[in-house]
Design an enzyme around this catalytic site. Structure first.
Site, PDB file in Angstrom:
ATOM      1  N   PHE A   1      13.158 -70.481  53.412  1.00 36.33           N
ATOM      2  CA  PHE A   1      13.619 -70.335  54.799  1.00 36.33           C
ATOM      3  C   PHE A   1      13.495 -68.904  55.296  1.00 36.33           C
ATOM      4  CE2 PHE A   1      16.419 -73.747  52.940  1.00 36.33           C
ATOM      5  CZ  PHE A   1      15.671 -74.792  53.438  1.00 36.33           C
TER       6      PHE A   1
ATOM      7  N   GLY B   1       7.349 -76.774  61.212  1.00 35.57           N
ATOM      8  CA  GLY B   1       8.505 -76.586  60.333  1.00 35.57           C
ATOM      9  C   GLY B   1       9.640 -75.830  60.994  1.00 35.57           C
ATOM     10  N   GLU B   2       9.322 -74.998  61.944  1.00 37.00           N
ATOM     11  CA  GLU B   2      10.390 -74.258  62.626  1.00 37.00           C
ATOM     12  C   GLU B   2      10.726 -74.877  63.975  1.00 37.00           C
ATOM     13  OE1 GLU B   2       9.929 -70.043  60.412  1.00 37.00           O
ATOM     14  OE2 GLU B   2       9.075 -70.104  62.414  1.00 37.00           O
TER      15      GLU B   2
END
Ligand SMILES: Cc1cc2nc3c(=O)[nH]c(=O)nc-3n(C[C@H](O)[C@H](O)[C@H](O)COP(=O)(O)OP(=O)(O)OC[C@H]3O[C@@H](n4cnc5c(N)ncnc54)[C@H](O)[C@@H]3O)c2cc1C
Ligand code: SF4
Lengths: 316, 733
Positions: free
Chosen positions: B243, B692-693
């Site tokens: 992350f 993904g973000e």
């Protein structure tokens, strides 16, 4: 973790005697709390006495119609016991609101009563903490105190007792049975078992050095509605911000104990007379003299509102 | 391969493998516990000793004395490393604070020592014998106080971005909003801690670690140790969550290397969980002021977004205003970041840095503004869509389907059934509400290289230093190679995360999928040429399919091309100025239904939907996993995640997973994800972008807006915990 020696006790009296032989010795049951604290050197017992073999793992009826719960009955088994589910629903519900399935499989009745606070400063050995290191000060006062006590605290400590099970035990008027190193046994009413912090927050219970819990007994069932309401930021696997355990009778009378507000499960018998008058009156009486911090002052209205919801549920 | 004109038709467009939902090819390794994660690399080198890290017990100051004698004498101890004996150390290009502190201490739990012993337990026991005396320094730990000290900065600053005349347009706007929002410090809290096994062989160092950016970290490790980069090998094939917390060289890797040198044998180090929140990086807290002015019919005429955050000296601000430069139309604009110096641990990237906290604020502001305008929040956003960069209208978006995301989402979620009146929908003891927010995250382009080999069995092996941080990189890279070379996935081997492989984009900023696969594409184009040449066919009309190479009516097994020896090709994707000429971003809409307990104020999410427009979706299965994971993280940000700052002694108090709450299963209800059918030929030959973000961006605000719709209580201070609702909930009987 400091090096320690280890033995398995054969009988409860042996266990207590062994504990008296080595100052600072500790019993180990499920180990779910003690081992964590040893790894961080918050607890540094030189000697461990494993009590898991003591055959204190049964739940049995008492002659006066109550239940005697062995000190080593696992939280999972206790919550699932038919008699507990039928007659002491509050206890079953409180247990199931705590920790996780895996932890409850290991955690024992005695260990649960004796689990230590979750005050974050207690866990950080770089911080002053009177409970961990008497006389060092209390980092939580004036610090991050959202989770901590609103009532019964002292200048020395504002930690809470984190157990759910103990809240139910308090409402049920349980008795903690023990054996002392000299072999003498006694029963300690749960109301006197956990202490307020005062000047000695490191002394948390009425147990004497070496005293072993053998069982917890419950008086005969009270009937009524048994409700345990645990309030927390996430839906599971979190300690209570506030918990309300209540046994309520059709006539509006009942018992209430609170979790998450004090150094011990919080019950004020006199306040229960207010229950028929509603949550506001009862909460005010329960929390009279509360001294919250700005960060945890919300617990006062939260107790009142949660109690109101519990009373409504009991009626519904 | 230079990519400087929009992609035309290419072999990826066949979509025989790419674009097909594919279970991850590394799944069996993970489900059988055999995926080699750093701390379990017992196999790679014998005689590993264990390191245990000691963190500083003060937020700012210096070490007055540090006594290691007792630790050194403890059973099993092989070495104790401190700044005193570590030798001269440099600092990584991407590190702000030193990774081994002393005598100066820059932040709490900055490493001050590593104890190396035969066993982990011995190292831990000895570490607790180290006695450190500190001289406490004056630290700055309070963002609100630092902001006040900076003065509420005048509007115009030279680093601000100014378009038109914000002040005048805002003053003249008939409907306006001026509100301040707060987001807390957050921790990555990934499952796998930072962990490294380090081994020296002469002057060569190998580290098996858990890192998102192999090349950055190899370079920074060499730089810190003052040795040539070529002598460092970094291996990071599996990362158990990062992350952004594992983008950089961190203390585990440096200390393992130093410990191994001191002990004269390999050493493994994992950061202890209680150190992770303060020792490593975190997402910095922000205070954000947003002003929006609009015409009565809901067209934005003025928009300003200013964000205050803090960091250590030389640190960067959290860029919470970036999306506001691009998301909505409006002629007069002002955006700027203000940075305070704080002596808390280092602030740095966490999943969707900038946009995640920025949208948590902006998308509440949009909800509030819609309400003031009497407009539906979806409609208000649609009305202010822009197909060009609002600061530079000559720059179009390469592809922008925000409006479509919002429309599809509204329809699929049943938005029309939402009661616009807050606090008016009840289900038993629950107050029920629905909220939405736009999602936005830029698509970033970075050079990415790969090597592709074809062996005599027709097996295609891809090698690149790309990482798989749980995202599914192995699988989309295999899909890309399979599509390009015309073979099944069972004929493709993917090897990642090794500094001896060609340098990829790495995993961060949702740039991994598009860039890394585009790099593999480039290498495959080269390999196809080599194959064609070997087989004596014209590469332009050669068809690669079913393990065969066809040209005209000739068909030859692909493996035959390697008959004369393995074929290997290496190339990189490099980008021209398409990124300058076009604005490349990804878009989405988040829709959330929550229920708030009318008595206690506990918020529980009931259902969630994300609609994403993010270019070609290379693997819908793993992309969906990315998005639902991100939505889960968004629920955490909205409802519970907060590093509690002790502003007296300067540290994050709740520094373990009991104190720092993230969502558990019981918090996460039904989640649905829809990907709009989209290809973006401007982004790369893959026509893909990141997701993904994007999946995280806006979720927090959608939840907060749903809580408002449920209760009528507007919370502008995350996380939206019950204590912030309680005094405004309806009275109880
Ligand atoms: C992640 C996590 C989450 C948790 N969440 C919750 C929660 O939500 N609610 C909750 O209530 N609890 C929670 N717990 C605490 C859990 O309930 C306790 O750890 C557990 O009940 C302790 O029991 P044990 O048998 O493992 O005790 P141990 O760890 O073995 O012992 C605890 C203490 O009791 C003493 N002791 C044990 N047996 C005896 C005996 N017979 N006589 C005298 N002394 C004895 C030991 O010496 C020690 O001091 C959580 C724990 C963890 C780790
Ligand atoms: S509240 Fe009690 S446990 Fe917490 S720091 Fe203070 S003394 Fe220690």
């Amino acid at each position: 973790m400091r090096p320690f020696s280890y033995e398995r006790a054969r009988t409860p009296a042996d266990a207590a005697a062994a504990a008296a032989r080595t100052p600072g010795a500790k019993f180990i049951a499920g180990g779910t709390n003690l081992l964590d604290l040893m790894k961080l050197e918050i607890e540094t017992p030189p000697h461990l006495i494993d009590v898991n073999g003591l055959s204190l793992d049964t739940v049995a009826p008492t002659p006066d119609g109550g239940l005697r719960i062995g000190a080593l009955v696992r939280n999972t088994d206790l919550a699932a016991d038919d008699r507990v589910r039928r007659d002491y629903g509050l206890l079953s519900r409180a247990l199931l609101a705590g920790a996780s399935g895996q932890l409850r499989n290991k955690a024992t009745t005695a260990g649960n009563l004796l689990q230590r606070t979750r005050c974050p400063y207690f866990y950080d050995t770089a911080q002053p903490c009177n409970k961990r290191q008497p006389g060092s000060g209390c980092a939580a006062i004036g610090g991050f105190s959202r989770q901590l006590a609103v009532i019964g605290g002292s200048e020395a400590c504002i930690a809470t007792h984190p157990s759910d099970m103990a809240v139910a035990m308090r409402a049920l008027d349980a008795t903690v049975e023990t054996v002392r190193p000299d072999g003498a046994t006694r029963g300690i009413p749960i109301a006197e078992f956990h202490r307020l912090p005062g000047d000695t927050p490191h002394i948390e219970t009425a147990l004497e050095p070496g005293e072993l819990i053998t069982a917890v007994t419950l008086p005969k069932p009270l009937g009524g509605r048994h409700i345990y309401r645990k309030v927390r930021d996430r839906a599971s696997y979190a300690f209570a911000l506030v918990a309300v355990g209540a046994i309520l009778q059709p006539d509006g009378s009942g018992r209430v104990a609170l979790g998450g507000v004090a150094h011990k499960p919080w019950r004020v018998e006199a306040a229960e007379a207010e229950l028929p008058r509603g949550a506001k009156a009862a909460a005010a009486a329960l929390l009279a003299g509360a001294k919250p911090t700005p960060e945890n002052a919300f617990k006062l209205p939260l107790v009142e509102r949660t109690l109101a919801a519990v009373l409504a549920q009991a009626k519904g | 391969m230079k990519f400087d004109t929009p992609a035309t038709t290419n072999p990826i467009d066949q979509l025989k493998v790419v674009g097909v939902s594919t279970s991850r090819i590394d799944g069996p390794l993970k489900t059988t516990g055999t995926a080699p994660y750093a701390y379990e690399r017992h196999d790679v080198v014998p005689n590993q000793a264990y390191g245990y890290v000691v963190g500083a017990g003060i937020g700012k100051g210096r070490i007055a004395s540090l006594s290691v004698a007792a630790a050194k004498a403890a059973p099993g101890v092989l070495a104790v490393v401190t700044a005193d004996n570590a030798g001269k150390l440099g600092k990584g290009r991407l590190n702000i604070a030193k990774l081994l502190g002393g005598p100066e201490i820059d932040h709490y739990h900055q490493a001050v020592a590593l104890v190396v012993a035969e066993s982990f337990e011995q190292a831990r026991a000895a570490a607790q014998l180290i006695r450190v005396e500190y001289e406490r320094g004056e630290g700055r730990f309070d963002l609100a106080q630092a902001k006040a000290a900076m003065g509420d900065a005048a509007d115009a600053k030279k680093e601000d971005s100014n378009v038109g005349d914000f002040a005048a347009a805002f003053a003249a706007a008939p409907v306006k909003l001026d509100e301040t929002y707060r987001t807390p410090d957050q921790s990555h809290a990934m499952m796998e801690p930072h962990a490294t096994v380090a081994a020296w062989e002469g002057d060569r160092l190998t580290v098996w670690t858990s890192n998102q950016m192999v090349d950055w970290t190899t370079g920074d490790l060499a730089r810190t140790l003052g040795m040539p980069k070529e002598k460092v090998r970094l291996i990071s094939p599996f990362v158990g969550g990062g992350f952004g917390g594992k983008l950089f060289l961190r203390a585990d890797t440096l200390l393992a290397a130093l410990g191994a040198r001191a002990a004269g044998r390999p050493v493994k180090v994992a950061l202890q969980r209680p150190l992770m929140m303060n020792n490593t990086t975190h997402r910095p807290a922000t205070i954000q002021r947003i002003r929006i002015g609009a015409t009565a019919d809901g067209r934005i005429t003025a928009i300003a977004h200013e964000s205050w955050s803090g960091n250590l000296p030389d640190g960067k601000p959290e860029n919470a205003v970036d999306q506001t430069r691009l998301l909505y139309a409006g002629a007069n604009r002002l955006t700027g970041n203000r940075l305070a110096v704080l002596d808390l641990p280092e602030g740095n990237a966490m999943r969707a840095p900038g946009e995640a906290p920025g949208l948590m604020a902006l998308e509440i502001a949009m909800d509030e503004m819609a309400e003031r305008l009497g407009l539906d929040p979806v409609e208000f956003r649609i009305r202010n869509d822009t197909q060009v960069d609002p600061e530079k209208p000559e720059r179009p978006f390469s592809k922008r389907q925000l409006v479509e995301c919002l429309r599809v989402g509204a329809e699929r979620f049943g938005w029309d059934k939402r009661n616009p009146r807050p606090g008016a929908t009840r289900d038993g003891d629950w107050l029920v509400g629905i909220g939405m927010a736009a999602a936005f995250r830029n698509n970033l382009l970075t050079k990415s290289a790969a090597r592709v080999r074809l062996d005599t069995r027709g097996v295609v092996t891809v090698e690149t230093d790309m990482t798989d941080i749980g995202t599914g990189s192995y699988t989309i890279i295999a899909q890309t190679a399979a599509e390009m070379m015309g073979v099944g996935l069972d004929r493709v081997v993917v090897r990642l995360g090794d500094s001896s492989f060609p340098v990829s984009a790495g995993s961060g900023g949702q740039w991994g999928a598009n860039n890394a696969t585009a790099g593999v594409y480039a290498a495959c184009v080269k390999l196809r040429e080599a194959v064609a040449q070997r087989l004596g066919v014209n590469s332009a009309d050669a068809q690669f399919a079913d393990g065969q190479v066809r040209s005209g009516n000739r068909s030859v097994p692909l493996a035959q091309a390697a008959g004369g020896g393995e074929l290997s090709a290496e190339d990189a994707i490099e980008y021209g100025d398409l990124g300058k000429r076009y604005q490349q971003s990804t878009f989405g809409g988040h829709f959330v239904e929550v229920a708030v307990d009318a008595a206690t104020g506990e918020t529980r999410v009931r259902r969630m939907l994300a609609v994403c427009a993010a270019g070609r979706i290379l693997n819908p299965l793993s992309a969906r996993s990315q998005v639902i994971g991100a939505m889960t993280m968004g629920v955490g940000a909205a409802l519970m995640e907060e590093l509690a700052v002790d502003t007296r002694s300067g540290f994050f108090v709740n520094h373990d997973l009991a104190g720092y709450e993230v969502p558990v299963h019981a918090d996460i209800p039904h989640q649905e994800v829809i990907f709009l059918d989209e290809t973006d030929p401007i982004s790369s030959p893959m026509k893909a972008k990141g997701v993904g973000e994007l999946g995280l961006c806006g979720v927090g605000a959608a939840v907060a807006n749903a809580v408002y719709n449920a209760t009528g209580v507007r919370v502008r201070d995350y996380p939206v915990t019950l204590d912030k609702l309680l005094d405004r909930l309806p009275p109880l009987a």
